[in-house]
Design a protein around this motif. Sequence first.
Motif, PDB file in Angstrom:
ATOM      1  N   HIS A 445      11.168   1.444  -7.955  1.00 45.97           N
ATOM      2  CA  HIS A 445      12.593   1.815  -8.483  1.00 45.97           C
ATOM      3  C   HIS A 445      13.371   0.755  -7.527  1.00 45.97           C
ATOM      4  N   MET A 446      14.709   0.506  -7.921  1.00 44.95           N
ATOM      5  CA  MET A 446      15.611  -0.329  -7.623  1.00 44.95           C
ATOM      6  C   MET A 446      16.813   0.479  -7.054  1.00 44.95           C
ATOM      7  N   LEU A 447      17.281   0.799  -5.808  1.00 54.95           N
ATOM      8  CA  LEU A 447      18.327   1.504  -5.396  1.00 54.95           C
ATOM      9  C   LEU A 447      19.486   0.677  -4.790  1.00 54.95           C
ATOM     10  N   VAL A 448      20.973   1.078  -5.073  1.00 51.38           N
ATOM     11  CA  VAL A 448      21.807   0.510  -4.610  1.00 51.38           C
ATOM     12  C   VAL A 448      22.734   1.433  -3.661  1.00 51.38           C
ATOM     13  N   HIS A 449      23.212   0.980  -2.462  1.00 54.40           N
ATOM     14  CA  HIS A 449      23.796   1.764  -1.500  1.00 54.40           C
ATOM     15  C   HIS A 449      25.252   1.968  -2.041  1.00 54.40           C
ATOM     16  N   VAL A 450      25.874   3.072  -2.009  1.00 54.95           N
ATOM     17  CA  VAL A 450      27.134   3.457  -2.629  1.00 54.95           C
ATOM     18  C   VAL A 450      28.045   4.182  -1.588  1.00 54.95           C
ATOM     19  N   ASP A 451      29.303   4.090  -1.792  1.00 53.02           N
ATOM     20  CA  ASP A 451      30.152   4.709  -1.141  1.00 53.02           C
ATOM     21  C   ASP A 451      30.725   5.802  -2.192  1.00 53.02           C
ATOM     22  N   ALA A 452      30.212   6.989  -2.203  1.00 52.95           N
ATOM     23  CA  ALA A 452      30.229   8.182  -3.347  1.00 52.95           C
ATOM     24  C   ALA A 452      31.694   8.399  -3.559  1.00 52.95           C
ATOM     25  N   LYS A 453      32.468   8.288  -2.319  1.00 56.37           N
ATOM     26  CA  LYS A 453      33.937   8.720  -2.464  1.00 56.37           C
ATOM     27  C   LYS A 453      34.675   7.809  -3.284  1.00 56.37           C
ATOM     28  N   ALA A 454      34.513   6.455  -3.103  1.00 59.69           N
ATOM     29  CA  ALA A 454      34.991   5.294  -3.611  1.00 59.69           C
ATOM     30  C   ALA A 454      34.626   4.946  -4.937  1.00 59.69           C
ATOM     31  N   GLU A 455      33.171   5.375  -5.146  1.00 60.17           N
ATOM     32  CA  GLU A 455      32.506   5.443  -6.327  1.00 60.17           C
ATOM     33  C   GLU A 455      32.181   3.858  -6.593  1.00 60.17           C
ATOM     34  N   LYS A 456      31.842   3.169  -5.491  1.00 57.92           N
ATOM     35  CA  LYS A 456      31.295   1.838  -5.863  1.00 57.92           C
ATOM     36  C   LYS A 456      30.417   1.473  -4.715  1.00 57.92           C
ATOM     37  N   SER A 457      29.496   0.360  -5.123  1.00 56.83           N
ATOM     38  CA  SER A 457      28.531  -0.121  -3.881  1.00 56.83           C
ATOM     39  C   SER A 457      29.066  -0.690  -2.747  1.00 56.83           C
ATOM     40  N   ALA A 458      28.484  -0.488  -1.722  1.00 60.35           N
ATOM     41  CA  ALA A 458      28.882  -0.864  -0.612  1.00 60.35           C
ATOM     42  C   ALA A 458      27.738  -1.072   0.432  1.00 60.35           C
ATOM     43  N   PRO A 459      27.873  -2.162   1.341  1.00 61.60           N
ATOM     44  CA  PRO A 459      26.669  -2.177   2.165  1.00 61.60           C
ATOM     45  C   PRO A 459      26.339  -0.963   3.048  1.00 61.60           C
ATOM     46  N   ALA A 460      25.058  -0.815   3.283  1.00 60.62           N
ATOM     47  CA  ALA A 460      24.653   0.379   4.277  1.00 60.62           C
ATOM     48  C   ALA A 460      24.929  -0.115   5.945  1.00 60.62           C
ATOM     49  N   PRO A 461      25.432   1.051   6.555  1.00 59.28           N
ATOM     50  CA  PRO A 461      25.475   0.549   8.018  1.00 59.28           C
ATOM     51  C   PRO A 461      24.178  -0.134   8.694  1.00 59.28           C
ATOM     52  N   ASP A 462      24.584  -0.661   9.747  1.00 61.27           N
ATOM     53  CA  ASP A 462      23.311  -1.502  10.301  1.00 61.27           C
ATOM     54  C   ASP A 462      22.087  -0.554  10.686  1.00 61.27           C
ATOM     55  N   HIS A 463      22.399   0.611  11.363  1.00 57.25           N
ATOM     56  CA  HIS A 463      21.104   1.432  11.502  1.00 57.25           C
ATOM     57  C   HIS A 463      20.176   1.726  10.541  1.00 57.25           C
ATOM     58  N   ILE A 464      20.678   1.968   9.456  1.00 56.44           N
ATOM     59  CA  ILE A 464      19.948   2.385   8.285  1.00 56.44           C
ATOM     60  C   ILE A 464      19.393   1.077   7.671  1.00 56.44           C
ATOM     61  N   THR A 465      20.221  -0.010   7.727  1.00 51.90           N
ATOM     62  CA  THR A 465      19.526  -1.502   7.373  1.00 51.90           C
ATOM     63  C   THR A 465      18.455  -1.885   8.097  1.00 51.90           C
ATOM     64  N   GLN A 466      18.376  -1.506   9.432  1.00 53.55           N
ATOM     65  CA  GLN A 466      17.430  -2.133  10.426  1.00 53.55           C
ATOM     66  C   GLN A 466      16.208  -1.300  10.133  1.00 53.55           C
ATOM     67  N   ALA A 467      16.355  -0.041   9.906  1.00 53.60           N
ATOM     68  CA  ALA A 467      15.338   0.993   9.934  1.00 53.60           C
ATOM     69  C   ALA A 467      14.535   0.583   8.442  1.00 53.60           C
ATOM     70  N   MET A 468      15.311   0.153   7.416  1.00 53.72           N
ATOM     71  CA  MET A 468      14.709  -0.080   6.127  1.00 53.72           C
ATOM     72  C   MET A 468      13.736  -1.450   6.368  1.00 53.72           C
TER      73      MET A 468
END
Length: 492
Positions: A445-468
């Motif tokens: 799978h390839m997944l993209v982080h999104v801002d669901a309210k804005a309905e567009k892709s967006a960088p994930a916050p640092d704590h999630i990026t670091q965990a991944m």
Amino acid sequence: MASEIRKVAIVGGGVIGAAWAARFLLGGIDVSVFDLDPEVERKTQEVIANARRAQIRLHGAALPIEGNLTFAVSMEEAARDADFIQESLPEREDLKQRVLADIDAAMPAHAIIGSSTSGLLPSKLQSAMRRPDRLVVGHPFNPVYLLPLVEVCGGDQTSAETIEIASALYTRVGMKVLHVRHEIDGFIADRLLEAVWREALWLINDGIATAAEIDDAIRFGAGLRWSFMGTFLTYRLAGGEAGMRHFLHQFGPSMEWPWTKLVGPKLTGELIDKVSDQSDEQAAGIGLREYEALRDSCLVDIMHALERNDFAAGAVAKAYRESLTGKEAVKLGSDCGDGHVLTGHTPVLPEWIDYNDHLTEHCYLKLFGDATDVVLARTGAGPDYVSSGFSFYTVETHIRHLGQARLGQKVELRSRVLGTDGKRLHLFHAMTNLETGALIATAEHMLVHVDAKAEKSAPAPDHITQAMQGLAAAQQHLAPPEGAGRSIRMPG
């Protein structure tokens, strides 16, 4: 205590006894069955097969390892090393008194007897026992392996400890205990059912309605409410904002109207024939086991619906599953020991299979999607994060089918992060047969982080990026998975 009960003996292997055997067996307790019927083994195994199908649908991977099932050649053999004996003989007081005394003489000193009687008084049943304090009524409802209600009632000589242990055991195997504090013929539930049954017989006797019409009056109306609200809560709501008091004032006078006939009509041969013929017509030639399977499927679906609302019988099923899950040594989202993350552990459920009894195609995607959710939850992007308005959306999927998963087989999913850059997440899942270790399927799978309210892709916050990124780094030692990066193409 109930947790120390390791073996249950079933004395009387009819409809109720066989279903009790299934309830205890699928609850992880060893069971020994005794019945004089020469076909008891076949019949019991058929009931257990239905129960297993239903319990897998209801509780899935949370179910414990099944107990061992044996068939005893005598009542003494079944009872002599049992911690608990569930008696399910025909409703004859003299027969039960005699057999209960025999069970008492054969069972260990610490054992307890639960009688499945639907209305006989425990004080009378225990009258011939040497240790009457060890008897309690445990009155279930058919199918015992699905309906959670069990009425627990002690006799004059039943000890408080016996009631406590029996109640704890029934709760342990996922039942809802209704403690009947005072002895009364028929206990609570059957007295209510008897009133409906008598009135139904009068309606047929007087030519007002047929068996099918009476069943329709219940199953399309009040029966749906009764499954989760009962009578009093239903009528309270019928009183509107003023509640039960208003309802009683409004409808109380109707209690004096001569609507019902609470004394049953005499069961003459003519009425028995009439009811039996109408019942045969209603059944339309469908066999017993087929109707049992249909009944079980409907009950599971209702309980799943109630569970989503954490209410009534659904709340009991949910609590039982959580108690089982809490005992599991391995948790979803935990490390497998080889660097992978455990993201799935489940039997193949009946609703997931195709006409060949194999896991159907769309359910592979469901299981792999569930595996993705486990990885996301581990790295901080679980349900709470999604409710905040952000998430990872799958933008590309590649599934390889390498084997077959069949009904009831347990499968395991293990997952790894192949790469992430704070905005994209590259996952790889592998599904294996737990019994054989054979690889069944893989998914990339390839997944993209999104801002669901804005309905567009967006960088994930640092704590999630670091965990991944931390998870990906911890898995770098793993060899590249076979099949990763492949595309679908005809051989060159």
